[in-house]
Design a protein around this motif. Sequence first.
Motif, mmCIF file in Angstrom:
data_model
loop_
_atom_site.group_PDB
_atom_site.id
_atom_site.type_symbol
_atom_site.label_atom_id
_atom_site.label_comp_id
_atom_site.label_asym_id
_atom_site.label_seq_id
_atom_site.Cartn_x
_atom_site.Cartn_y
_atom_site.Cartn_z
ATOM 1 N N GLU A 72 -4.194 -27.953 -43.800
ATOM 2 C CA GLU A 72 -3.506 -27.640 -45.058
ATOM 3 C C GLU A 72 -2.382 -26.637 -44.813
ATOM 4 O O GLU A 72 -1.281 -26.774 -45.365
ATOM 5 N N LYS A 73 -2.650 -25.652 -43.981
ATOM 6 C CA LYS A 73 -1.613 -24.677 -43.649
ATOM 7 C C LYS A 73 -0.466 -25.344 -42.887
ATOM 8 O O LYS A 73 0.718 -25.064 -43.143
ATOM 9 N N LEU A 74 -0.821 -26.221 -41.946
ATOM 10 C CA LEU A 74 0.217 -26.924 -41.181
ATOM 11 C C LEU A 74 1.099 -27.756 -42.105
ATOM 12 O O LEU A 74 2.321 -27.843 -41.908
ATOM 13 N N ASN A 75 0.510 -28.371 -43.118
ATOM 14 C CA ASN A 75 1.287 -29.163 -44.079
ATOM 15 C C ASN A 75 2.343 -28.293 -44.786
ATOM 16 O O ASN A 75 3.484 -28.717 -44.979
ATOM 17 N N VAL A 76 1.932 -27.091 -45.174
ATOM 18 C CA VAL A 76 2.867 -26.187 -45.852
ATOM 19 C C VAL A 76 3.942 -25.703 -44.878
ATOM 20 O O VAL A 76 5.129 -25.630 -45.231
ATOM 21 N N LEU A 112 7.934 -26.073 -45.278
ATOM 22 C CA LEU A 112 8.849 -24.941 -45.182
ATOM 23 C C LEU A 112 9.902 -25.185 -44.096
ATOM 24 O O LEU A 112 11.085 -24.866 -44.276
ATOM 25 N N LEU A 113 9.490 -25.773 -42.982
ATOM 26 C CA LEU A 113 10.444 -26.128 -41.924
ATOM 27 C C LEU A 113 11.480 -27.136 -42.438
ATOM 28 O O LEU A 113 12.673 -27.030 -42.135
ATOM 29 N N ASN A 114 11.008 -28.083 -43.210
ATOM 30 C CA ASN A 114 11.918 -29.077 -43.785
ATOM 31 C C ASN A 114 12.909 -28.424 -44.745
ATOM 32 O O ASN A 114 14.101 -28.776 -44.776
ATOM 33 N N LEU A 115 12.405 -27.468 -45.528
ATOM 34 C CA LEU A 115 13.279 -26.733 -46.452
ATOM 35 C C LEU A 115 14.373 -25.996 -45.683
ATOM 36 O O LEU A 115 15.555 -26.065 -46.038
ATOM 37 N N GLU A 116 13.977 -25.291 -44.628
ATOM 38 C CA GLU A 116 14.962 -24.538 -43.840
ATOM 39 C C GLU A 116 15.924 -25.472 -43.115
ATOM 40 O O GLU A 116 17.117 -25.148 -42.956
ATOM 41 N N ASN A 117 15.444 -26.619 -42.695
ATOM 42 C CA ASN A 117 16.302 -27.589 -42.022
ATOM 43 C C ASN A 117 17.378 -28.139 -42.960
ATOM 44 O O ASN A 117 18.522 -28.353 -42.558
ATOM 45 N N LEU A 118 17.003 -28.330 -44.225
ATOM 46 C CA LEU A 118 17.932 -28.930 -45.187
ATOM 47 C C LEU A 118 18.779 -27.905 -45.932
ATOM 48 O O LEU A 118 19.951 -28.166 -46.247
ATOM 49 N N TYR A 119 18.204 -26.725 -46.233
ATOM 50 C CA TYR A 119 18.894 -25.769 -47.099
ATOM 51 C C TYR A 119 19.141 -24.403 -46.445
ATOM 52 O O TYR A 119 19.901 -23.605 -46.991
ATOM 53 N N GLY A 120 18.493 -24.158 -45.318
ATOM 54 C CA GLY A 120 18.636 -22.855 -44.692
ATOM 55 C C GLY A 120 19.747 -22.818 -43.655
ATOM 56 O O GLY A 120 20.592 -23.712 -43.581
ATOM 57 N N SER A 152 17.531 -19.012 -39.978
ATOM 58 C CA SER A 152 16.302 -19.080 -40.784
ATOM 59 C C SER A 152 15.384 -20.188 -40.291
ATOM 60 O O SER A 152 14.156 -20.047 -40.302
ATOM 61 N N PHE A 153 15.987 -21.290 -39.828
ATOM 62 C CA PHE A 153 15.174 -22.390 -39.294
ATOM 63 C C PHE A 153 14.463 -21.951 -38.012
ATOM 64 O O PHE A 153 13.272 -22.200 -37.831
ATOM 65 N N LYS A 154 15.190 -21.287 -37.126
ATOM 66 C CA LYS A 154 14.595 -20.838 -35.859
ATOM 67 C C LYS A 154 13.491 -19.821 -36.112
ATOM 68 O O LYS A 154 12.418 -19.864 -35.476
ATOM 69 N N GLU A 155 13.727 -18.909 -37.053
ATOM 70 C CA GLU A 155 12.711 -17.898 -37.376
ATOM 71 C C GLU A 155 11.442 -18.566 -37.918
ATOM 72 O O GLU A 155 10.325 -18.217 -37.533
ATOM 73 N N MET A 201 10.533 -21.675 -37.392
ATOM 74 C CA MET A 201 9.930 -22.442 -36.302
ATOM 75 C C MET A 201 9.097 -21.539 -35.399
ATOM 76 O O MET A 201 7.965 -21.879 -35.030
ATOM 77 N N ASP A 202 9.639 -20.387 -35.052
ATOM 78 C CA ASP A 202 8.910 -19.449 -34.189
ATOM 79 C C ASP A 202 7.616 -18.983 -34.852
ATOM 80 O O ASP A 202 6.565 -18.892 -34.201
ATOM 81 N N ASN A 203 7.684 -18.695 -36.152
ATOM 82 C CA ASN A 203 6.481 -18.266 -36.882
ATOM 83 C C ASN A 203 5.452 -19.393 -36.951
ATOM 84 O O ASN A 203 4.243 -19.160 -36.820
ATOM 85 N N ALA A 204 5.945 -20.611 -37.165
ATOM 86 C CA ALA A 204 5.033 -21.764 -37.242
ATOM 87 C C ALA A 204 4.353 -22.003 -35.896
ATOM 88 O O ALA A 204 3.153 -22.309 -35.845
ATOM 89 N N LEU A 205 5.091 -21.860 -34.821
ATOM 90 C CA LEU A 205 4.518 -22.060 -33.481
ATOM 91 C C LEU A 205 3.452 -21.015 -33.169
ATOM 92 O O LEU A 205 2.455 -21.305 -32.509
#
Length: 355
Positions: free
Chosen positions: A141-145, A149-157, A161-164, A166-170
């Motif tokens: 469930e957390k991975l889904n969110v 969020l990664l998709n949001l940053e990819n499209l609107y960030g 912000s996308f790299k940050e 991504m690093d947090n998600a990893l």
Amino acid sequence: MDKKRSNDESCKLSLSVQNLGFEWNVNINYFNKHENESDGSDKEEYEEPKKKKIRKLNAAQKREEQKQEELRLRKIEQELIHIETNPQNADHFDRLVLANPNNSLIWIKYMACHLQATEVEKARAIAKKALSTIDSREEQEKLNVWTALLNLENLYGTKESFKETMDNALRSNDEYEVYKKILDLLAESNKIKELEEIVTKINRKFRDSIDAYFHCALVYFKLNKAGKARFILQKALSHLPIKSHVSMISRFALLENSRGSPEEAQTLFEHILTSYPSRIDVWSIYIDMLVKSDKVDLARHALERATIQKLAPKKMKSLFNKWMILEENHGNSEAVEKVKDSMKNYVNLVLKDKK
């Protein structure tokens, strides 16, 4: 002089307060004087309110009230069902996430609701709230969110912000799963340069993983870049241990058949079976691929070649059974008899060798 001035000021203050309707100098006689005046008002102020008369209802009125209460409850239930199936605003979503705090789908829909209203910051805040709310044991469930969020940053960030994110998600999830999600969303947004950087990272970090090479190849096929996909196969075979080659080539061949060139796929299978003719599992996968591609004649021909080999009886039985099923489903009575004759010939040869 000062004493006189002080007395004068006190007099003025006393006069000003008296002018407002207050008596400044209060002593015990004051309370005795006003005792009777206050008694009445206190009694009125602290007197208990009279009890309301209980309205007696007849049977018909009771039934009507019960009916109205049922209608009210049913209306509330319908509103809740409508909110659950079709939430329309922040208030609806707040109620839903309060009732289902670990449901990533609701949180993601909440984000989408804000994005539809071009409220990117609010959508970002909802994602962060979801990540802090969802139970740590609910990893998927957390991975889904995180993916949303990664998709949001990819499209609107921004790139930063996308790299940050991504690093947090990893750091917060299984690295390989996050890289796969990133690869998919970059492919969907057709960001080829960024995608190739991630492919390089995946191939370097997970160089012993068949699945990692396969997923990279799949993404390239989806982008109609068959040449790059085939290059991934070559890279896989140069890094994977030899014992993994057959599995890697088989999986890639199936992918090639469905998304690339069926002829290339057949060539890959034929190459494997030339080197490993006793791999019954590969024969089976190859036959199934040909049948699903409506190439029954090629499948039949492959089975004929497979069954003239001198393999262990258990393996031969598996091949003959597959051939029999093929002819029963796609052939005719003559074809079925041909399989039976081949089986008899094999048995006779085995018996002859034993003598």
